[in-house]
Design an enzyme around this catalytic site. Structure first.
Site, short mmCIF file in Angstrom:
data_model
loop_
_atom_site.label_atom_id
_atom_site.label_comp_id
_atom_site.label_asym_id
_atom_site.label_seq_id
_atom_site.Cartn_x
_atom_site.Cartn_y
_atom_site.Cartn_z
N SER A 157 0.85 -1.19 0.00
CA SER A 157 0.00 0.00 0.00
C SER A 157 0.88 1.23 0.00
O SER A 157 2.03 1.20 0.46
CB SER A 157 -0.89 0.01 1.25
OG SER A 157 -1.49 1.28 1.45
N TYR A 182 0.43 0.08 10.76
CA TYR A 182 -0.02 -0.30 9.41
C TYR A 182 1.07 -0.01 8.39
O TYR A 182 1.38 -0.84 7.53
CB TYR A 182 -1.29 0.48 9.06
CG TYR A 182 -1.79 0.19 7.66
CD1 TYR A 182 -2.29 -1.07 7.32
CD2 TYR A 182 -1.76 1.18 6.68
CE1 TYR A 182 -2.74 -1.33 6.04
CE2 TYR A 182 -2.22 0.92 5.39
CZ TYR A 182 -2.71 -0.34 5.08
OH TYR A 182 -3.15 -0.60 3.80
#
Length: 318
Positions: A157, A182
């Site tokens: 990502s 994350y």
């Protein structure tokens, strides 16, 4: 650090769909595993691969839900897999190995984002464990079925821009920030592809990572509407407000391209976005575009591989 992060001019772009990637391609006789292949981008990936003739094994934490979600897609099997539980990963891999069926494409798609602080397994931080360590273990355990020719795709990502590997506190024991955790896990996905490709290319296996784009999927389950308004993703009424968001079919396109495109036959270890090889972030004209140098650094990738092997006690390349 790889010096191959240059777009190929693939002919595709941000609005291309997963189906576009496979137009005219026949995957009959090919076998794919898609983790989380019953929801969000995973479901669109499963649908596209199956429509092109591939047999797809969907690895799902909740198999009953996966069966319902994929019931209208031909050529799909479902098997239980909880990436946060190494016993579950081993069980899934053992069943796959027992079939003796070669895997042509392994799409490590499943993941969690910005969840509350949580410990899994022997006390691992949940995002690092689920997004990275579970897929690390799965890929290594499945190695006998991959060797001889396969693509391994790690869904990273642009969130990797938020953090490199936090070597001083990988498991967030000194304090938990859900976005740093994350970001670290997504950097780990990219570094995993770098080192796997380095180890596996002589066995005919190539690995890639990617940013799928911004897409509304169940990945946002842990975010409040207020947080998404603050990010500019939604307006005050809760309606989508960011025109750069993709549909799920568009979001799945890059991982399908990375898993199947002959344009990548001579490449590996690269980070992709918008259905092409991504630029380096330092050369990008906008924030959160391209890949950070630390996410493709070979030294960082090797260090992470050794840490992951130590934590999981799994390594197909000893």
């Amino acid at each position: 650090m790889s010096d191959d992060q240059h777009p190929l001019g693939s002919g595709f772009g941000a609005r291309s769909t997963a189906a576009d990637m496979l137009s005219g391609m026949d995957l009959t006789g090919k076998r794919a595993i898609v983790t989380g292949g019953h929801s969000g981008l995973g479901l669109e990936t499963t649908r596209a691969l199956a429509a092109a003739g591939a047999r797809v094994l969907v690895a799902a934490r909740e198999p009953d839900i996966a069966k319902i979600a994929t019931r209208d897609i031909p050529g799909v099997e479902i098997a239980a897999l909880d990436l946060s539980d190494l016993a579950s990963v081993r069980s899934f891999a053992m069943r796959a190995l027992a079939s003796h069926r070669h895997i042509d494409m392994l799409v490590n798609n499943a993941g969690i984002m910005a969840c509350p602080a949580q410990r899994v397994g022997p006390g691992w931080e949940a995002q690092f464990a689920t997004n990275h360590l579970g897929h690390f273990a799965l890929t290594n355990l499945l190695w006998p079925l991959l060797a001889g020719g396969a693509r391994v795709v790690a869904v990273s990502s642009a969130g990797h821009h938020l953090s490199g590997i936090r070597w001083h506190d990988v498991q967030c024991e000194a304090g938990y920030d859900k976005w740093l955790a994350y970001g670290q896990s997504k950097t780990a996905n990219a570094l995993f592809a770098v080192h796997l490709d380095r180890l596996a290319r002589d066995h005919g296996v190539r690995a890639f990572s990617l940013h799928p784009g911004k897409i509304f999927t169940p990945l946002q389950r842990h975010l409040t509407q207020g947080e998404m308004v603050a990010q500019g993703w939604l307006d005050q009424t809760g309606a989508p407000a960011d025109p750069t968001f993709k549909t799920p079919a568009q979001g799945a396109a890059t991982q399908v391209w990375a898993a199947t495109s002959p344009q990548l036959d001579a490449s590996g270890g690269l980070y992709c976005e918008d259905c092409d090889v991504a630029v380096r972030a330092e050369c990008a004209a906008a924030p959160f575009v391209g890949v950070k140098a630390y996410a493709t650094d070979q030294g960082e990738a090797e260090r992470l591989w050794h840490l992951s092997a130590e934590l999981t006690n799994i390594n197909a390349f000893l």
